[in-house]
Write an enzyme that holds these catalytic residues in place. Sequence first.
Site, PDB file in Angstrom:
ATOM      1  N   SER A   1       0.878  -1.178   0.000  1.00  0.00           N
ATOM      2  CA  SER A   1       0.000   0.000   0.000  1.00  0.00           C
ATOM      3  C   SER A   1       0.913   1.226   0.000  1.00  0.00           C
ATOM      4  O   SER A   1       1.015   1.962   0.963  1.00  0.00           O
ATOM      5  CB  SER A   1      -0.931  -0.007   1.215  1.00  0.00           C
TER       6      SER A   1
ATOM      7  N   HIS B   1      -3.156  -6.149   2.226  1.00  0.00           N
ATOM      8  CA  HIS B   1      -2.258  -7.201   2.702  1.00  0.00           C
ATOM      9  C   HIS B   1      -2.936  -8.566   2.845  1.00  0.00           C
ATOM     10  O   HIS B   1      -2.306  -9.527   3.289  1.00  0.00           O
ATOM     11  CB  HIS B   1      -1.650  -6.824   4.064  1.00  0.00           C
TER      12      HIS B   1
ATOM     13  N   GLU C   1      -4.652  -2.926   9.180  1.00  0.00           N
ATOM     14  CA  GLU C   1      -3.934  -3.540  10.305  1.00  0.00           C
ATOM     15  C   GLU C   1      -4.673  -3.328  11.627  1.00  0.00           C
ATOM     16  O   GLU C   1      -5.060  -2.206  11.947  1.00  0.00           O
ATOM     17  CB  GLU C   1      -2.529  -2.926  10.425  1.00  0.00           C
TER      18      GLU C   1
ATOM     19  N   GLU D   1       1.693  -9.636   6.658  1.00  0.00           N
ATOM     20  CA  GLU D   1       2.487  -9.277   7.835  1.00  0.00           C
ATOM     21  C   GLU D   1       2.334 -10.286   8.969  1.00  0.00           C
ATOM     22  O   GLU D   1       2.663 -10.000  10.123  1.00  0.00           O
ATOM     23  CB  GLU D   1       2.128  -7.858   8.292  1.00  0.00           C
TER      24      GLU D   1
ATOM     25  N   ASP E   1      -4.240   0.619  11.580  1.00  0.00           N
ATOM     26  CA  ASP E   1      -3.748   1.321  10.387  1.00  0.00           C
ATOM     27  C   ASP E   1      -4.793   1.147   9.300  1.00  0.00           C
ATOM     28  O   ASP E   1      -4.979   0.049   8.769  1.00  0.00           O
ATOM     29  CB  ASP E   1      -2.391   0.757   9.927  1.00  0.00           C
TER      30      ASP E   1
ATOM     31  N   GLU F   1      -3.472   5.056  12.341  1.00  0.00           N
ATOM     32  CA  GLU F   1      -2.557   5.475  11.271  1.00  0.00           C
ATOM     33  C   GLU F   1      -3.331   5.658   9.973  1.00  0.00           C
ATOM     34  O   GLU F   1      -4.252   4.879   9.681  1.00  0.00           O
ATOM     35  CB  GLU F   1      -1.507   4.365  11.127  1.00  0.00           C
TER      36      GLU F   1
ATOM     37  N   ASP G   1       1.419   8.087   7.699  1.00  0.00           N
ATOM     38  CA  ASP G   1       2.342   7.185   6.990  1.00  0.00           C
ATOM     39  C   ASP G   1       2.413   7.656   5.530  1.00  0.00           C
ATOM     40  O   ASP G   1       3.334   8.391   5.164  1.00  0.00           O
ATOM     41  CB  ASP G   1       1.841   5.736   7.122  1.00  0.00           C
TER      42      ASP G   1
ATOM     43  N   LYS H   1       9.641   4.909   7.728  1.00  0.00           N
ATOM     44  CA  LYS H   1      10.037   3.780   6.885  1.00  0.00           C
ATOM     45  C   LYS H   1      11.217   4.245   6.035  1.00  0.00           C
ATOM     46  O   LYS H   1      11.039   5.056   5.109  1.00  0.00           O
ATOM     47  CB  LYS H   1       8.889   3.385   5.959  1.00  0.00           C
TER      48      LYS H   1
ATOM     49  N   HIS I   1       8.582  -1.506   9.648  1.00  0.00           N
ATOM     50  CA  HIS I   1       8.894  -2.423   8.548  1.00  0.00           C
ATOM     51  C   HIS I   1       8.019  -2.083   7.342  1.00  0.00           C
ATOM     52  O   HIS I   1       7.252  -1.127   7.379  1.00  0.00           O
ATOM     53  CB  HIS I   1       8.602  -3.863   9.007  1.00  0.00           C
TER      54      HIS I   1
ATOM     55  N   LYS J   1       6.897  -0.931  14.672  1.00  0.00           N
ATOM     56  CA  LYS J   1       5.855  -1.709  14.019  1.00  0.00           C
ATOM     57  C   LYS J   1       6.563  -2.734  13.149  1.00  0.00           C
ATOM     58  O   LYS J   1       7.228  -2.372  12.187  1.00  0.00           O
ATOM     59  CB  LYS J   1       5.046  -0.737  13.139  1.00  0.00           C
TER      60      LYS J   1
HETATM   61  P1  PGA Z   1       3.082  -1.322   3.193  1.00  0.00           P
HETATM   62  O1  PGA Z   1       2.176  -1.351   4.497  1.00  0.00           O
HETATM   63  O2  PGA Z   1       4.451  -1.720   3.579  1.00  0.00           O
HETATM   64  O3  PGA Z   1       2.400  -2.302   2.280  1.00  0.00           O
HETATM   65  O4  PGA Z   1       3.015   0.101   2.680  1.00  0.00           O
HETATM   66  C1  PGA Z   1       2.616  -0.928   5.739  1.00  0.00           C
HETATM   67  C2  PGA Z   1       1.849   0.259   6.231  1.00  0.00           C
HETATM   68  O5  PGA Z   1       0.967   0.796   5.507  1.00  0.00           O
HETATM   69  O6  PGA Z   1       2.125   0.737   7.318  1.00  0.00           O
HETATM   70 ZN    ZN Z   2       0.545   2.412   7.089  1.00  0.00          ZN
END
Ligand code: PGA
Ligand code: ZN
Length: 412
Positions: free
Chosen positions: A42, A155, A164, A205, A241, A286, A313, A338, A366, A389
């Site tokens: 995403s 996911h 999430e 995940e 999330d 998130e 994010d 990230k 991650h 996370k």
């Molecule tokens: P992604 O998801 O690594 O697929 O972007 C993680 C997140 O959105 O936090």
């Molecule tokens: Zn996210």
Amino acid sequence: MLKIERIYGDEVLDSRGNPTVSVTAVLSSGAAGTAISPSGASTGKYEAYEKRDGDKERYGGKGVKNTLSAIKKEIEPKLKRLENITLRACDRYLLEIDGTENKQNLGANLTLAVSMALSRALANHYNMPLFKYLGGASALNLPVPMMNIINGGAHAGNNLDIQEFMIVPVGLGSYRERLRAGSEVYHSLKNILSLKGSATSVGDEGGFAPNLRSHEEAIELILEAVRKAGYSENDIKIALDAAASEWCKENSEKYVMPKTGREFTKDELIEYWVNLVNKYPVISIEDPFGEEDFESFKKLTGRVGNKIMIVGDDLFVTNKKRLQKGIKENAGNAILIKPNQIGTISETIETVILAKKNGFTPIISHRSGESEDAFIADLAVALNSPFIKAGAPARGERVAKYNRLLKISNMI
Ligand code: PGA
Ligand code: ZN
């Protein structure tokens, strides 16, 4: 005089079985370091560029063999010229070699792996664990894990639109106890799902990916799992999330949940979140809105920002400029970090410093596509990040991070 002796790359697989970049850096002292870039699903529109070969004959276009060729053509010959190297100087030079705002030339997947490999090589050169090299003597805090135990959105192939559902054992004392609680609740949830006849297969995940009646049901099942594992709502809180950039339609003011088709105006979506926060022990949401919607982030922060984290994010993409806008507009009060969204470790560190200076909580994270590389565990401790996370407390690429933190807990 410390110099770079050699840099080389390799195309390896990530946890989804897609190719990704691995880089090894060797210094003149003989110290070396290897690292692997993660990859998102995403992915935010404003993230730094992830470069893939696009050759449909190999890995459906996702190969990185050509991407790696820039190491020998551009990166190695130039970085080798640097004398008395530091991570910062190497990263700065990488930016110069790339020459674009978003790593369009080299690809952030390549620059990040180089930056991570150099961090490790330097840590090895100075005979330090990575977290010490990156964070110095003040790297003392073990982050609270935010463990994603129900997966939805992009996911998982189930019917949940929130990406999430995480448990956050903030009420427990040590990192080791928190990890144990996470594992116990994960298994308690698995039992509950089995007894209900729900699927216990997992998403990207490592969290379970059942079909459920609603998001509320997912939260209630988690709370039941918490109780059945012998913990209370004071010990373990919930984080979500939404990854709601995935809920935005082009040229529309409305949000549409892609799986259930539920529609919301911006104001209705704000009420939806406020309601969940009032009803359940949720301490963090998130990306409750899309990556352009600073205004709704601001409104929700105004409503509940004094009690919970509103995390950007896709909104901030670990980018100082985007975070500056959030700070100015009071949009959110926390930022997901990230490293591959920005492309070097030095820039990642700068964004965390900016966040902390302005009262935004950093959460080191991650990606959904991961590897055995546990770099972010060291990074979280180096930066004294209050949270990390790293997915469910299950699956090799996720527990690599949690287990590395256990090791670090014995070193500080
Ligand atoms: P992604 O998801 O690594 O697929 O972007 C993680 C997140 O959105 O936090
Ligand atoms: Zn996210």
